[in-house]
Write a protein that holds these residues in place. Structure first.
Motif, PDB file in Angstrom:
ATOM      1  N   MET A  11      46.506 -12.299  73.927  1.00 37.16           N
ATOM      2  CA  MET A  11      46.914 -13.221  74.991  1.00 37.16           C
ATOM      3  C   MET A  11      46.310 -12.790  76.316  1.00 37.16           C
ATOM      4  O   MET A  11      46.226 -11.610  76.621  1.00 37.16           O
ATOM      5  N   SER A  12      45.872 -13.752  77.085  1.00 36.22           N
ATOM      6  CA  SER A  12      45.122 -13.459  78.298  1.00 36.22           C
ATOM      7  C   SER A  12      46.013 -13.160  79.497  1.00 36.22           C
ATOM      8  O   SER A  12      45.541 -12.684  80.506  1.00 36.22           O
ATOM      9  N   GLY A  13      47.287 -13.447  79.438  1.00 38.86           N
ATOM     10  CA  GLY A  13      48.163 -13.301  80.590  1.00 38.86           C
ATOM     11  C   GLY A  13      48.352 -14.600  81.332  1.00 38.86           C
ATOM     12  O   GLY A  13      49.221 -14.710  82.192  1.00 38.86           O
ATOM     13  N   LYS A  14      47.544 -15.606  81.014  1.00 37.11           N
ATOM     14  CA  LYS A  14      47.703 -16.915  81.627  1.00 37.11           C
ATOM     15  C   LYS A  14      48.985 -17.559  81.114  1.00 37.11           C
ATOM     16  O   LYS A  14      49.335 -17.446  79.942  1.00 37.11           O
ATOM     17  N   LEU A  15      49.698 -18.251  82.006  1.00 35.92           N
ATOM     18  CA  LEU A  15      50.942 -18.911  81.608  1.00 35.92           C
ATOM     19  C   LEU A  15      50.672 -20.339  81.147  1.00 35.92           C
ATOM     20  O   LEU A  15      49.995 -21.108  81.830  1.00 35.92           O
ATOM     21  N   ALA A  16      51.201 -20.666  79.976  1.00 37.89           N
ATOM     22  CA  ALA A  16      51.164 -22.048  79.516  1.00 37.89           C
ATOM     23  C   ALA A  16      52.268 -22.859  80.190  1.00 37.89           C
ATOM     24  O   ALA A  16      52.069 -24.022  80.543  1.00 37.89           O
ATOM     25  N   VAL A  17      53.428 -22.248  80.360  1.00 38.31           N
ATOM     26  CA  VAL A  17      54.582 -22.908  80.972  1.00 38.31           C
ATOM     27  C   VAL A  17      55.177 -21.975  82.015  1.00 38.31           C
ATOM     28  O   VAL A  17      55.402 -20.799  81.745  1.00 38.31           O
ATOM     29  N   ASN A  18      55.433 -22.520  83.193  1.00 40.19           N
ATOM     30  CA  ASN A  18      56.085 -21.744  84.245  1.00 40.19           C
ATOM     31  C   ASN A  18      57.070 -22.640  84.984  1.00 40.19           C
ATOM     32  O   ASN A  18      56.677 -23.552  85.709  1.00 40.19           O
ATOM     33  N   ALA A  19      58.353 -22.409  84.747  1.00 40.06           N
ATOM     34  CA  ALA A  19      59.410 -23.152  85.432  1.00 40.06           C
ATOM     35  C   ALA A  19      60.145 -22.200  86.357  1.00 40.06           C
ATOM     36  O   ALA A  19      60.504 -21.096  85.955  1.00 40.06           O
ATOM     37  N   GLU A  20      60.356 -22.645  87.600  1.00 36.10           N
ATOM     38  CA  GLU A  20      61.008 -21.789  88.589  1.00 36.10           C
ATOM     39  C   GLU A  20      62.172 -22.516  89.243  1.00 36.10           C
ATOM     40  O   GLU A  20      62.027 -23.646  89.711  1.00 36.10           O
ATOM     41  N   LEU A  39      61.601 -19.879  83.552  1.00 39.98           N
ATOM     42  CA  LEU A  39      61.041 -19.759  82.201  1.00 39.98           C
ATOM     43  C   LEU A  39      59.540 -19.548  82.310  1.00 39.98           C
ATOM     44  O   LEU A  39      58.847 -20.309  82.990  1.00 39.98           O
ATOM     45  N   SER A  40      59.044 -18.497  81.652  1.00 39.74           N
ATOM     46  CA  SER A  40      57.612 -18.214  81.642  1.00 39.74           C
ATOM     47  C   SER A  40      57.150 -18.047  80.206  1.00 39.74           C
ATOM     48  O   SER A  40      57.676 -17.183  79.485  1.00 39.74           O
ATOM     49  N   VAL A  41      56.180 -18.856  79.787  1.00 39.29           N
ATOM     50  CA  VAL A  41      55.661 -18.801  78.426  1.00 39.29           C
ATOM     51  C   VAL A  41      54.171 -18.476  78.485  1.00 39.29           C
ATOM     52  O   VAL A  41      53.370 -19.302  78.921  1.00 39.29           O
ATOM     53  N   PRO A  42      53.764 -17.280  78.077  1.00 37.67           N
ATOM     54  CA  PRO A  42      52.343 -16.934  78.088  1.00 37.67           C
ATOM     55  C   PRO A  42      51.536 -17.817  77.129  1.00 37.67           C
ATOM     56  O   PRO A  42      52.025 -18.188  76.059  1.00 37.67           O
ATOM     57  N   ALA A  43      50.323 -18.148  77.517  1.00 39.07           N
ATOM     58  CA  ALA A  43      49.450 -18.934  76.651  1.00 39.07           C
ATOM     59  C   ALA A  43      49.149 -18.158  75.374  1.00 39.07           C
ATOM     60  O   ALA A  43      48.965 -16.944  75.383  1.00 39.07           O
ATOM     61  N   THR A  80      66.336 -32.073  89.478  1.00 41.07           N
ATOM     62  CA  THR A  80      67.064 -32.198  90.736  1.00 41.07           C
ATOM     63  C   THR A  80      66.480 -31.247  91.775  1.00 41.07           C
ATOM     64  O   THR A  80      66.415 -31.560  92.972  1.00 41.07           O
ATOM     65  N   ALA A  81      66.043 -30.083  91.304  1.00 41.63           N
ATOM     66  CA  ALA A  81      65.375 -29.094  92.167  1.00 41.63           C
ATOM     67  C   ALA A  81      64.536 -28.198  91.279  1.00 41.63           C
ATOM     68  O   ALA A  81      64.714 -28.147  90.058  1.00 41.63           O
ATOM     69  N   GLY A  82      63.597 -27.486  91.903  1.00 41.89           N
ATOM     70  CA  GLY A  82      62.756 -26.566  91.164  1.00 41.89           C
ATOM     71  C   GLY A  82      61.421 -27.178  90.781  1.00 41.89           C
ATOM     72  O   GLY A  82      61.154 -28.358  91.043  1.00 41.89           O
ATOM     73  N   THR A  83      60.571 -26.354  90.171  1.00 42.95           N
ATOM     74  CA  THR A  83      59.220 -26.787  89.821  1.00 42.95           C
ATOM     75  C   THR A  83      58.885 -26.423  88.378  1.00 42.95           C
ATOM     76  O   THR A  83      59.422 -25.471  87.812  1.00 42.95           O
ATOM     77  N   VAL A  84      57.975 -27.217  87.798  1.00 45.68           N
ATOM     78  CA  VAL A  84      57.445 -26.948  86.460  1.00 45.68           C
ATOM     79  C   VAL A  84      55.935 -27.055  86.520  1.00 45.68           C
ATOM     80  O   VAL A  84      55.399 -28.055  87.014  1.00 45.68           O
ATOM     81  N   GLN A  85      55.259 -26.050  85.991  1.00 44.47           N
ATOM     82  CA  GLN A  85      53.811 -26.096  85.853  1.00 44.47           C
ATOM     83  C   GLN A  85      53.442 -25.886  84.391  1.00 44.47           C
ATOM     84  O   GLN A  85      53.998 -25.011  83.724  1.00 44.47           O
ATOM     85  N   ILE A  86      52.511 -26.708  83.913  1.00 38.54           N
ATOM     86  CA  ILE A  86      51.964 -26.569  82.572  1.00 38.54           C
ATOM     87  C   ILE A  86      50.477 -26.247  82.729  1.00 38.54           C
ATOM     88  O   ILE A  86      49.729 -27.050  83.294  1.00 38.54           O
ATOM     89  N   PHE A  87      50.079 -25.076  82.272  1.00 44.22           N
ATOM     90  CA  PHE A  87      48.707 -24.595  82.445  1.00 44.22           C
ATOM     91  C   PHE A  87      48.258 -24.722  83.900  1.00 44.22           C
ATOM     92  O   PHE A  87      47.137 -25.142  84.197  1.00 44.22           O
ATOM     93  N   GLY A  88      49.166 -24.376  84.790  1.00 45.18           N
ATOM     94  CA  GLY A  88      48.863 -24.362  86.214  1.00 45.18           C
ATOM     95  C   GLY A  88      48.935 -25.703  86.903  1.00 45.18           C
ATOM     96  O   GLY A  88      48.738 -25.786  88.120  1.00 45.18           O
ATOM     97  N   MET A  89      49.243 -26.765  86.156  1.00 41.15           N
ATOM     98  CA  MET A  89      49.318 -28.113  86.732  1.00 41.15           C
ATOM     99  C   MET A  89      50.777 -28.492  86.956  1.00 41.15           C
ATOM    100  O   MET A  89      51.621 -28.310  86.073  1.00 41.15           O
ATOM    101  N   ASP A  90      51.083 -29.032  88.122  1.00 42.72           N
ATOM    102  CA  ASP A  90      52.439 -29.444  88.450  1.00 42.72           C
ATOM    103  C   ASP A  90      52.805 -30.708  87.681  1.00 42.72           C
ATOM    104  O   ASP A  90      52.102 -31.726  87.762  1.00 42.72           O
ATOM    105  N   VAL A  91      53.903 -30.647  86.938  1.00 46.12           N
ATOM    106  CA  VAL A  91      54.303 -31.783  86.102  1.00 46.12           C
ATOM    107  C   VAL A  91      54.626 -33.008  86.948  1.00 46.12           C
ATOM    108  O   VAL A  91      54.314 -34.140  86.568  1.00 46.12           O
TER     109      VAL A  91
END
Length: 243
Positions: free
Chosen positions: A1-10, A27-31, A59-70
């Motif tokens: 695994m490269s360390g890149k995140l597939a999913v990052n929710a904050e 939630l952090s899911v490595p690629a 309602t609040a917070g952010t989600v990124q999938i492969f660095g892209m904001d959902v």
């Protein structure tokens, strides 16, 4: 695994009629890994998956999938995700092959229908109307539909529901193959903790809308020789975790 995140929710929050179902969840899911999400009924697993896919607006917070904001790039993101969320629905009067062809047309892409049906064990039923499918066959077709466009990320909510022991084993082997040979990232929930233990690189325990713990099954095994079930029930009982 490269360390890149597939999913990052904050700090993800989702409220329904004043009731917080997801409560500041991170939630952090490595690629390239299999991440198993476990939790009791009502913990918020399906709601969390829908937030990650953009099917619900947080309602609040952010989600990124492969660095892209959902929230900003959902149409682009959805093409790189395959999913089963709740019970999969199909055109019952059509065959498995026709259902997959319609899905590909909807997605605006191409895929190998016969090969995908073979991957999930439906090669002999590709022309049979879905109305004649058993629950397990429908679940296999749902997995095929999630795979047909070769997504980078699979989000699978209870994907082995309705499968017999042979089918569960076949899907376990398929998920491991998708990770190792096709480099897919898989985020999967299941109440069958033994299957999560056999497949997941990381396990997240969702308790009352929050990821309470994230741990590798190998680490759990050192502390709990009987495995993930004992670890899970200890968390649910409010026990302190050192894993």
């Amino acid at each position: 695994m490269s360390g890149k995140l597939a999913v990052n929710a904050e700090r993800l929050i989702k409220t329904f009629s004043g009731n917080e179902v997801i409560k500041g969840c991170n939630l952090s899911v490595p690629a390239g890994c299999i991440y198993g999400l476990i939790g009791a009924n009502g913990a918020g697993k399906t709601t969390l998956f829908k937030l990650l896919m953009g099917l619900l607006t947080p309602t609040a917070g952010t989600v990124q999938i492969f660095g892209m904001d959902v929230g900003e790039r959902r149409d682009e993101i959805i093409k790189c995700i395959g999913s089963i969320i709740e019970a999969p629905a199909f055109y019952d009067h059509l065959s498995a092959r026709e259902n997959l062809e319609i899905h590909l047309e909807y997605m605006g892409t191409s895929g190998d229908v016969p090969a995908t049906l073979a991957m999930v064990g439906l090669e002999l039923a590709n022309n049979q109307p879905v109305s004649k499918f058993s629950l397990g066959m429908r679940q296999r077709l749902g997995i095929a539909r999630a795979l047909i466009h070769k997504p980078k990320l699979l989000i699978l909510d209870e994907p082995i529901n309705g499968l017999d022991p042979m089918g569960i084993r076949e899907m376990r082997e398929l998920f491991l193959t998708l990770k190792t040979e096709h480099h897919m990232t898989i985020l999967v929930s299941s109440h069958i903790l033994g299957e999560i233990e056999l497949t997941a690189d990381t396990v997240g325990v969702l308790v009352n809308g929050v990821i309470a713990q994230e741990v590798a099954p190998s680490v759990v095994k050192k502390q709990y020789p009987n495995g993930l079930e004992d670890y899970f029930f200890n968390i649910m009982a409010g026990g302190k975790q050192d894993a």
